[in-house]
Design a protein around this motif. Structure first.
Motif, PDB file in Angstrom:
ATOM      1  N   MET A 114      44.781  42.604  24.663  1.00 52.72           N
ATOM      2  CA  MET A 114      43.718  42.063  23.805  1.00 52.72           C
ATOM      3  C   MET A 114      44.256  40.764  22.859  1.00 52.72           C
ATOM      4  O   MET A 114      43.669  40.073  22.538  1.00 52.72           O
ATOM      5  N   ASP A 115      45.423  40.900  22.537  1.00 53.36           N
ATOM      6  CA  ASP A 115      46.304  39.696  21.688  1.00 53.36           C
ATOM      7  C   ASP A 115      46.880  38.612  22.650  1.00 53.36           C
ATOM      8  O   ASP A 115      47.355  37.731  22.308  1.00 53.36           O
ATOM      9  N   ASP A 116      46.664  38.849  24.300  1.00 54.21           N
ATOM     10  CA  ASP A 116      47.275  37.646  24.977  1.00 54.21           C
ATOM     11  C   ASP A 116      46.233  36.899  25.459  1.00 54.21           C
ATOM     12  O   ASP A 116      45.088  36.953  26.147  1.00 54.21           O
ATOM     13  N   PRO A 117      46.172  35.464  25.092  1.00 56.52           N
ATOM     14  CA  PRO A 117      45.341  34.399  25.260  1.00 56.52           C
ATOM     15  C   PRO A 117      45.088  34.209  26.729  1.00 56.52           C
ATOM     16  O   PRO A 117      43.818  33.941  27.147  1.00 56.52           O
ATOM     17  N   SER A 118      46.127  34.283  27.715  1.00 56.60           N
ATOM     18  CA  SER A 118      45.835  34.153  29.045  1.00 56.60           C
ATOM     19  C   SER A 118      45.019  35.145  29.637  1.00 56.60           C
ATOM     20  O   SER A 118      44.420  35.030  30.643  1.00 56.60           O
ATOM     21  N   CYS A 119      44.892  36.275  29.114  1.00 55.58           N
ATOM     22  CA  CYS A 119      44.096  37.497  29.450  1.00 55.58           C
ATOM     23  C   CYS A 119      42.833  37.589  28.892  1.00 55.58           C
ATOM     24  O   CYS A 119      42.026  38.382  29.106  1.00 55.58           O
ATOM     25  N   ARG A 120      42.344  36.291  28.437  1.00 57.79           N
ATOM     26  CA  ARG A 120      41.036  36.364  27.325  1.00 57.79           C
ATOM     27  C   ARG A 120      39.984  36.795  28.185  1.00 57.79           C
ATOM     28  O   ARG A 120      38.859  37.453  28.037  1.00 57.79           O
ATOM     29  N   GLY A 121      39.840  36.035  29.332  1.00 65.60           N
ATOM     30  CA  GLY A 121      38.499  36.212  30.195  1.00 65.60           C
ATOM     31  C   GLY A 121      38.600  37.379  31.403  1.00 65.60           C
ATOM     32  O   GLY A 121      37.492  37.268  32.141  1.00 65.60           O
ATOM     33  N   ILE A 122      39.531  38.059  31.351  1.00 63.07           N
ATOM     34  CA  ILE A 122      39.874  39.142  32.458  1.00 63.07           C
ATOM     35  C   ILE A 122      38.715  40.459  31.841  1.00 63.07           C
ATOM     36  O   ILE A 122      38.894  40.911  31.008  1.00 63.07           O
ATOM     37  N   ASN A 123      37.865  40.598  32.973  1.00 61.41           N
ATOM     38  CA  ASN A 123      37.289  41.884  32.943  1.00 61.41           C
ATOM     39  C   ASN A 123      37.086  42.588  34.133  1.00 61.41           C
ATOM     40  O   ASN A 123      36.623  43.762  33.964  1.00 61.41           O
ATOM     41  N   ASP A 124      37.876  42.285  35.048  1.00 58.24           N
ATOM     42  CA  ASP A 124      38.112  42.995  36.388  1.00 58.24           C
ATOM     43  C   ASP A 124      39.413  42.854  36.782  1.00 58.24           C
ATOM     44  O   ASP A 124      40.172  41.950  36.695  1.00 58.24           O
ATOM     45  N   ILE A 125      40.108  44.014  37.078  1.00 55.44           N
ATOM     46  CA  ILE A 125      41.253  44.189  37.465  1.00 55.44           C
ATOM     47  C   ILE A 125      41.164  44.992  38.716  1.00 55.44           C
ATOM     48  O   ILE A 125      40.367  45.716  39.018  1.00 55.44           O
ATOM     49  N   VAL A 126      42.134  44.665  39.830  1.00 50.71           N
ATOM     50  CA  VAL A 126      41.928  45.247  41.121  1.00 50.71           C
ATOM     51  C   VAL A 126      43.444  46.197  41.337  1.00 50.71           C
ATOM     52  O   VAL A 126      44.424  45.387  41.205  1.00 50.71           O
ATOM     53  N   LEU A 127      43.300  47.378  41.583  1.00 51.85           N
ATOM     54  CA  LEU A 127      44.465  48.096  41.649  1.00 51.85           C
ATOM     55  C   LEU A 127      44.398  48.539  43.093  1.00 51.85           C
ATOM     56  O   LEU A 127      43.458  49.019  43.904  1.00 51.85           O
ATOM     57  N   SER A 128      45.580  47.952  43.962  1.00 55.35           N
ATOM     58  CA  SER A 128      45.581  48.015  45.437  1.00 55.35           C
ATOM     59  C   SER A 128      46.739  49.020  45.935  1.00 55.35           C
ATOM     60  O   SER A 128      48.004  48.598  45.490  1.00 55.35           O
ATOM     61  N   TYR A 129      46.515  50.184  46.717  1.00 57.03           N
ATOM     62  CA  TYR A 129      47.557  50.864  47.165  1.00 57.03           C
ATOM     63  C   TYR A 129      47.624  50.739  48.604  1.00 57.03           C
ATOM     64  O   TYR A 129      46.585  50.578  49.442  1.00 57.03           O
TER      65      TYR A 129
END
Lengths: 216, 90
Positions: A152-167
């Motif tokens: 939450m404190d990282d400005p570069s991650c501000r717009g991230i709402n989706d993460i993909v975890l790939s196995y």
């Protein structure tokens, strides 16, 4: 005199480049390298594992791949989970051995977008160690993870709402040292780790065999 | 714990194992009931994990009691504030 010293230093730095790059990747999570740290570092301190209820939810999508040589059906049991930062969540994958023989598999994983990787922490999973499935066996594979609150404190991650975890699951084979490794081409394995765009130095095992072939 | 792990500082320098390693496989489906309950809960709550943490806790409790996971304290797994099914907080 000084130029020769500089030349030697330059040569030394090129030798150090590969381990330094790997250290850099693990410390900064570059190219989606999930960071694996020991518990003594405080990363999995219980205070990091409390949910941040004021934060927005992040959707973690689950992806599953397998090598063609592996006769398994491998898929995630949920398409995504909405989690709060700091909240540990459980997710399941399922694997079924569709062949008539016992097969040992080994999994690798990667997180996208790359800049999220330092914040994505797994408490326990089913990767990197051999997983043996008997012929026709079906098994549930759980994974316990959380996204660190510092995201939450990282400005570069501000717009991230989706993460993909790939196995990605590979068939396992034993290498020259008797250790299990994925039974696939090196570039395929590096791609599953998120390193497909980067050049790699040859691995120690292949360097040694090529050296002995050339010399002998 | 050999290949497959992403490169980290420790590779080539120490031989410490990862924090909790990997879950042993549940070959006999001993905890499948709890897993199904968790998945049902996710479906009902549109995949929001907060509402289903009780079921996560039950699943992990099942794993620990059947020897499929090392017993650990709940607050270390991030589930310290989750109530048990009986309504007691651990």
């Amino acid at each position: 005199m000084y130029t020769s010293a500089v030349v030697i230093l330059g040569v030394g730095v090129t030798y150090a480049a590969v381990p330094l790059y790997r250290m850099f990747c693990s410390a900064t999570g570059f190219a989606g390298t999930p960071t694996v740290l020991s518990t003594s570092s405080g990363r999995f301190d219980p205070s990091r594992l409390t949910p941040d209820t004021d934060a927005r939810r992040i959707r973690v999508h689950f992806n599953a791949d397998r090598a063609e040589a592996l006769p398994w059906k491998f898929f995630p049991q949920q398409k995504y989970v909405d989690v709060l930062p700091g909240e540990s969540s459980l997710a399941f994958y399922k694997a079924r051995n569709e062949s008539k023989k016992d097969v040992i598999g080994i999994a690798t994983y990667n997180v996208t977008p790359d800049r999220v990787a330092p914040y994505f922490s797994k408490v326990e999973c089913f990767c990197f160690e051999e997983q043996k499935l008997l012929a026709g066996e079906e098994v549930d594979m759980p994974l316990l993870f959380f996204i660190d609150k510092d995201i939450m404190d990282d400005p570069s991650c501000r717009g991230i709402n989706d993460i993909v975890l790939s196995y990605t699951f590979f068939k396992a084979r034993r290498n020259a040292h008797g250790h299990l490794e994925p039974d696939a081409e090196e570039d395929v394995v590096q791609k599953s780790l998120g390193f497909e765009g980067y050049e790699h130095s040859p691995r120690a095992e292949t360097r040694k065999t090529e050296g002995s072939k050339a010399g002998g | 714990m050999s290949f497959g792990r992403p490169p980290s500082i420790n590779v080539g320098f120490t031989t410490t194992p990862p924090d909790r390693g990997s879950f042993p496989l549940d070959h006999y489906g001993e905890c499948s009931e709890q897993m199904k309950e968790y998945m049902e809960c996710l479906k009902k709550n549109s995949s929001t994990s907060t509402h289903c943490r009780t079921f996560s806790k039950q699943y992990l409790e099942c794993r620990m009691s059947k020897g499929l996971m090392e017993r650990d304290e709940w607050h270390k797994l991030g589930l310290g504030d989750v109530e048990d099914a009986t309504g007691t907080k651990s």
